[in-house]
Write a protein that holds these residues in place. Structure first.
Motif, mmCIF file in Angstrom:
data_model
loop_
_atom_site.group_PDB
_atom_site.id
_atom_site.type_symbol
_atom_site.label_atom_id
_atom_site.label_comp_id
_atom_site.label_asym_id
_atom_site.label_seq_id
_atom_site.Cartn_x
_atom_site.Cartn_y
_atom_site.Cartn_z
ATOM 1 N N THR A 33 0.728 -1.173 -0.013
ATOM 2 C CA THR A 33 -0.048 0.136 0.086
ATOM 3 C C THR A 33 0.807 1.078 -0.132
ATOM 4 O OG1 THR A 33 -1.912 -1.216 0.995
ATOM 5 C CG2 THR A 33 -1.873 1.207 1.094
ATOM 6 N N LEU A 34 2.044 1.322 0.760
ATOM 7 C CA LEU A 34 2.605 2.426 0.783
ATOM 8 C C LEU A 34 3.634 2.552 -0.434
ATOM 9 C CD1 LEU A 34 4.091 1.999 4.460
ATOM 10 C CD2 LEU A 34 2.670 3.898 3.508
ATOM 11 N N ALA A 35 4.021 1.419 -1.010
ATOM 12 C CA ALA A 35 4.738 1.530 -2.457
ATOM 13 C C ALA A 35 3.632 2.041 -3.450
ATOM 14 C CB ALA A 35 5.165 0.204 -2.618
ATOM 15 N N ALA A 36 2.247 1.719 -3.520
ATOM 16 C CA ALA A 36 1.557 1.791 -4.701
ATOM 17 C C ALA A 36 0.843 3.302 -4.413
ATOM 18 C CB ALA A 36 0.297 0.975 -4.390
ATOM 19 N N THR A 37 0.755 3.934 -3.163
ATOM 20 C CA THR A 37 0.046 5.100 -3.111
ATOM 21 C C THR A 37 0.524 6.233 -3.925
ATOM 22 O OG1 THR A 37 -0.569 4.579 -0.799
ATOM 23 C CG2 THR A 37 -0.506 6.743 -1.271
ATOM 24 N N PRO A 38 1.933 6.574 -4.045
ATOM 25 C CA PRO A 38 2.268 7.535 -4.831
ATOM 26 C C PRO A 38 2.009 7.493 -6.475
ATOM 27 C CG PRO A 38 4.020 6.864 -3.321
ATOM 28 C CD PRO A 38 2.966 5.760 -3.066
ATOM 29 N N LEU A 39 1.906 6.114 -6.751
ATOM 30 C CA LEU A 39 1.667 5.856 -8.182
ATOM 31 C C LEU A 39 0.314 6.124 -8.367
ATOM 32 C CD1 LEU A 39 3.741 2.394 -8.624
ATOM 33 C CD2 LEU A 39 4.176 4.586 -9.495
ATOM 34 N N VAL A 40 -0.671 5.676 -7.507
ATOM 35 C CA VAL A 40 -2.104 6.028 -7.432
ATOM 36 C C VAL A 40 -2.317 7.681 -7.623
ATOM 37 C CG1 VAL A 40 -4.426 5.758 -6.720
ATOM 38 C CG2 VAL A 40 -2.993 3.910 -6.849
#
Length: 120
Positions: A33-40
């Motif tokens: 979740t922490l890794a995907a949040t900036p991409l989203v």
């Protein structure tokens, strides 16, 4: 009899060889979740910004033809005169909307804007 000697560092070595970090299922979810949040967030910002208007060099100054109303004229007459190939009811409705009129009443000397697509 034989004597067994246990090295004092054997217990320390056994603890050091074990993995120090164990990642649980919950930890994996949090990490992803922490890794995907900036991409989203980046994808949302790009999609919201992509619908902007593009500037053109074309001018819309001739988008309307202006007509002075003569005595005895009605919107129906003006619609038939300036848009002969269109349904007069639709043209009258658009004239009322374009000129921001509250009713279909017009007066002599009044200036009306007619969309250039209707003019001859």
């Amino acid at each position: 009899m034989s004597t067994a000697v246990i090295a004092p560092n054997a217990a320390v070595r056994a603890r050091q060889s074990a993995p120090r970090l164990r990642l649980t299922t919950r930890g994996r979810v949090v990490l992803m979740t922490l890794a995907a949040t900036p991409l989203v967030i980046a994808a949302l910002l790009l999609s919201l910004n992509s619908g902007g208007a593009a500037a053109t060099l074309e001018s819309n100054e001739n988008a309307f033809v202006y007509v002075d109303v003569s005595a005895g004229q009605s919107l129906w007459n003006i619609a038939e005169q300036h848009a002969p190939g269109h349904d007069p009811r639709e043209v009258v409705a658009q004239l009322i909307e374009v000129n921001q009129m509250s009713s279909a009443d017009i007066f002599a000397g009044q200036e009306l804007a007619i969309p250039a697509s209707f003019s001859n």
